[in-house]
Every structure is written in C-alpha cells, then in structure tokens.
Enzyme design. Structure first.
Site, PDB file in Angstrom:
ATOM      1  N   ASP A 236       0.872  -1.172   0.000  1.00 42.15           N
ATOM      2  CA  ASP A 236       0.000   0.000   0.000  1.00 42.15           C
ATOM      3  C   ASP A 236       0.912   1.226   0.000  1.00 42.15           C
ATOM      4  OD1 ASP A 236      -1.507   2.204   0.757  1.00 42.15           O
ATOM      5  OD2 ASP A 236      -2.806   1.053   2.094  1.00 42.15           O
ATOM      6  N   HIS A 255      -3.463  12.222  -9.977  1.00 40.18           N
ATOM      7  CA  HIS A 255      -4.775  12.752 -10.405  1.00 40.18           C
ATOM      8  C   HIS A 255      -5.950  11.992  -9.782  1.00 40.18           C
ATOM      9  CE1 HIS A 255      -5.481  10.160 -14.317  1.00 40.18           C
ATOM     10  NE2 HIS A 255      -5.311   9.413 -13.251  1.00 40.18           N
ATOM     11  N   ASP A 256      -5.670  10.857  -9.144  1.00 41.12           N
ATOM     12  CA  ASP A 256      -6.747  10.097  -8.483  1.00 41.12           C
ATOM     13  C   ASP A 256      -7.117  10.681  -7.119  1.00 41.12           C
ATOM     14  OD1 ASP A 256      -6.742   8.204 -10.503  1.00 41.12           O
ATOM     15  OD2 ASP A 256      -5.438   6.802  -9.433  1.00 41.12           O
TER      16      ASP A 256
HETATM   17  C1  LIG Z   1      -5.010   5.348 -12.425  1.00 43.78           C
HETATM   18  S1  LIG Z   1      -4.054   3.934 -12.131  1.00 43.78           S
HETATM   19  C2  LIG Z   1      -2.547   4.307 -13.008  1.00 43.78           C
HETATM   20  C3  LIG Z   1      -1.804   3.078 -13.398  1.00 43.78           C
HETATM   21  C4  LIG Z   1      -0.512   3.295 -14.176  1.00 43.78           C
HETATM   22  N1  LIG Z   1       0.432   4.099 -13.440  1.00 43.78           N
HETATM   23  C5  LIG Z   1      -0.808   3.909 -15.525  1.00 43.78           C
HETATM   24  O1  LIG Z   1      -0.618   5.114 -15.694  1.00 43.78           O
HETATM   25  O2  LIG Z   1      -1.258   3.176 -16.414  1.00 43.78           O
HETATM   26  C6  LIG Z   1      -3.588   4.078 -10.431  1.00 43.78           C
HETATM   27  C7  LIG Z   1      -2.799   2.881  -9.927  1.00 43.78           C
HETATM   28  O3  LIG Z   1      -2.503   3.076  -8.523  1.00 43.78           O
HETATM   29  C8  LIG Z   1      -2.696   1.833  -7.855  1.00 43.78           C
HETATM   30  N2  LIG Z   1      -3.004   2.092  -6.446  1.00 43.78           N
HETATM   31  C9  LIG Z   1      -4.075   2.730  -5.952  1.00 43.78           C
HETATM   32  N3  LIG Z   1      -4.013   2.796  -4.607  1.00 43.78           N
HETATM   33  C10 LIG Z   1      -2.874   2.178  -4.247  1.00 43.78           C
HETATM   34  C11 LIG Z   1      -2.244   1.952  -2.988  1.00 43.78           C
HETATM   35  N4  LIG Z   1      -2.804   2.366  -1.838  1.00 43.78           N
HETATM   36  N5  LIG Z   1      -1.059   1.312  -2.986  1.00 43.78           N
HETATM   37  C12 LIG Z   1      -0.486   0.881  -4.151  1.00 43.78           C
HETATM   38  N6  LIG Z   1      -1.024   1.091  -5.379  1.00 43.78           N
HETATM   39  C13 LIG Z   1      -2.215   1.725  -5.418  1.00 43.78           C
HETATM   40  C14 LIG Z   1      -3.837   1.205  -8.590  1.00 43.78           C
HETATM   41  O4  LIG Z   1      -3.944  -0.194  -8.357  1.00 43.78           O
HETATM   42  C15 LIG Z   1      -3.522   1.549 -10.037  1.00 43.78           C
HETATM   43  O5  LIG Z   1      -2.700   0.597 -10.617  1.00 43.78           O
END
Ligand SMILES: C[S@@+](CC[C@H](N)C(=O)[O-])C[C@H]1O[C@@H](n2cnc3c(N)ncnc32)[C@H](O)[C@@H]1O
Length: 343
Positions: A236, A255-256
């Site tokens: 995480d 951006h999330d």
């Molecule tokens: C919008 S996606 C972008 C994926 C990739 N970087 C791309 O641009 O194609 C956000 C990524 O963050 C990961 N993610 C979200 N929360 C997370 C966390 N707490 N720890 C690790 N990864 C996380 C998601 O699983 C996802 O793969």
C-alpha cells in the site's frame, strides 16, 4: 455561407450528438468490425460483414456508413456494390492485432466510464464520484469501488495499459532518465509503462509497486518479454515501505487523489529518495489558468465522476512537490495526451 446563428446551432448539435459518436466507435469495436475487415483478404460489403458478425444487415449498413463519415472506414463502389475496408486510423488503433490497439481502453470507457458520466450532473452537485449511483458500490475506499470484481480489475488494467504503446516513449523521453538505473513505478499497474521504460533505457531495471491484487493479476495475465529487468512488489503506497530506487515514477496516480493524499504520498516518496534521486510525475497538464486544453479539462471531470482527484496545472504540481521537499522541478509538455514533471 451559413449565418452566425446557424453556425452556433450546428456547433450545439455537434456537442449534443457527441455521445452518439462515442457509441458508434464503441459498438463497431465491440462487434469486431475492424478485426474482421483487417483479417479479410479483400474489402467486404455490408451483407458479408453482417453475415460474419451475425448482425442485422440493416443495422450493419448504417453502422458501416457512419464509420465512413467518421473516417474509421473507407468505402469504394464496385459494380454498384459498396465495399468497406479499414482506414489507417482504424488499422493502427482499433485492430486487435496492432501493437498500438486501444481496444481495451475503449471497452473500459464503454462499460464503466460512460455509465459514470451518465451521472455527471449529480457529480457536479455533490462534488464526488458516482460509483454508488452507477454501480451500487460505495467508494469510501476508492480502489475497492474501481476494482469491484476480479473481472473489472482485469478490464481496468488492460484498458490502462493501451495508451503507453503510443504515449509511453514521449513521456519517458521528455527527460533523459539514463542517470537513474533503478526505477520504481509507484502504482505501476500491469507494468505497461515499465515495459516501455526498459525498452527506451536498455540499462535500467524497473520495480512495479502496486496493490497485492493488482500484482497478482499482472503476474497471471500479462506477459513480460523483459522479465529479468521488470519485477513486482506488492503493498500500500500510503503505508508500506517503498522499494529502493534512484527514480520514482508516478504516472496517472496523483490525479486520483485529493491534495492532502497527494502530499502524503509525495512526502513518503521524498523520504524514500536517495540524494540525487527524484520523482517523475506523468499526468495530463492543464494550462496555467486551468482553462484548457479541452482534453485535460474533460479528464479532470472524469476524475470527478470516477475518483477523488482532478487534473492540475503545472503550478499546482510544483506546489505539491515543493511542500513534500522536492527541488529542481521541471515541467515538459510533450504535445501528446500526457506530460512529464521531473523533480
Ligand atoms: C489510475 S491507475 C494508473 C496506473 C498506471 N500508473 C498507468 O498510468 O497506467 C492508479 C494505480 O494506482 C494503484 N493504487 C491505488 N491505490 C494504491 C495503494 N494504496 N497502494 C499501491 N497502489 C495503489 C492502482 O492499483 C492503479 O494501478
């Protein structure tokens, strides 16, 4: 020459019909029109396309002719019969066998994103994403809503990988990353950007850091020709130790999230950096005043309906990076969908 009033009405009609254009594209992809025409040894008539796809001849003819107007297909008439074939655009981006195919993303947009956008009015009222309204799932844990089933997680991962076959090199080449032999792609999902990175920088190794479920799905469903140089690490990113690296990549991650969550993540990455190390942020940058480009503004609204975040201006990213302790912030616009900031 039409009057200004007619021109304005035409523009309004174009905007209001925009969703129909998306649906033509989505339907043609879903039915396999572009794959069929790519595999056929010669251009096909509408009746032949309908017979092979098992679709109605009436609907197929309307769909194919609309695809011609959208420049997704071309048509020639031979002995009074219309024969269809792919254009360069569809051959490159819509045929499954093409290395630049965007079909997975289009499927994700059609099946998930489109349904969230059906609640845009409510999202603007509430200022939050619309998973509850669109899919009946709560989103207090954002990625539990995004990954609400194993199938949905796979769709998301397949969809997100597509763009890097086109935009990966421009963003990774915006700065010379060769001084960073060990890279960690934080939230690196299926490893699609990591693959582009190892191909562009032959000396580098990339550790993809993502949630345990995503890492498991990536290892099960995605192939890695450069397996010796790409590794996966599960955790995480808000809590667990990050892998050691010379450079951390954050592509479409900030951006999330809200500013507060971005600050927390950037501070953790700053803490993990060695002297001389850095972070490469890859996002679709808004103009300095936030009023454009339209694609980045639409992506920002997309973040409203699907996440907790937004797209940002270079100054907004600079402020977040500076607050986390990063210096020497440089922004490069690539002219493509995504831009790069090195700090
Ligand atoms: C919008 S996606 C972008 C994926 C990739 N970087 C791309 O641009 O194609 C956000 C990524 O963050 C990961 N993610 C979200 N929360 C997370 C966390 N707490 N720890 C690790 N990864 C996380 C998601 O699983 C996802 O793969």
């Amino acid at each position: 020459m039409s009057s200004p009033e007619e021109q304005a009405f035409r523009l309004l009609t174009e905007y209001s019909n925009g969703f129909m254009v998306s649906q033509v594209l989505f339907a043609a992809c879903e039915l396999g029109v572009f794959d069929l025409l790519a595999e056929a040894p010669e251009p096909l008539g509408a009746a032949a396309v309908a017979a092979r796809l098992g679709t109605s001849s009436h609907g197929t003819e309307l769909l194919l002719d609309t695809c011609v107007s959208l420049k997704l297909l071309q048509v020639e008439t031979k002995t009074g019969k219309a024969l269809y074939q792919n254009t360069e655009l569809s051959s490159t981006y819509l045929v499954r066998a093409s290395p630049k195919c965007q079909g997975n993303m289009l499927r994700y947009l059609a099946r998930t994103t489109y349904l969230c956008w059906g609640h845009l009015t409510q999202a603007v009222r509430d200022g939050r994403n619309q998973y509850l309204e669109a899919f009946g799932v709560p989103s207090d844990q954002l990625f539990s809503a995004i990954y609400r089933s194993e199938d949905e997680r796979l769709q998301f991962m397949r969809g997100l990988q597509d763009v890097w076959s086109v935009s990966g090199r421009p963003v990774l080449g915006a700065f010379d990353l060769s001084p960073f032999p060990l890279i960690c792609d934080v939230g690196g999902c299926s490893g699609a950007l990591a693959k582009e990175c190892t191909s562009l920088y032959p000396a580098c190794r990339v550790a993809v850091f993502d949630t345990p479920e995503v890492v498991q799905t990536a290892e099960k469903h995605f192939s890695f020709p450069e397996a010796a140089r790409i590794s996966f690490c599960a955790g995480d990113f808000f809590k667990d130790p990050l892998p050691e690296a010379d450079l951390y990549i954050l592509a479409r991650v900030l951006h999330d999230w809200t500013d507060e969550r971005c600050s927390r993540l950037l501070a953790r990455i700053h803490g993990a950096c060695k002297p001389g190390g850095g972070v490469l942020v890859i996002e679709s940058l808004l103009a300095a005043d936030g009023r454009g480009p339209l694609t980045a503004q639409l992506y920002s609204l997309n973040m409203l309906v699907q996440t907790e975040g937004r797209e940002r201006t270079p100054a907004q990213y600079r402020a977040l990076l500076a607050a986390a302790g990063f210096r020497h912030v440089q922004c490069r616009r690539t002219g493509g969908l995504y831009d790069a900031i090195l700090a």
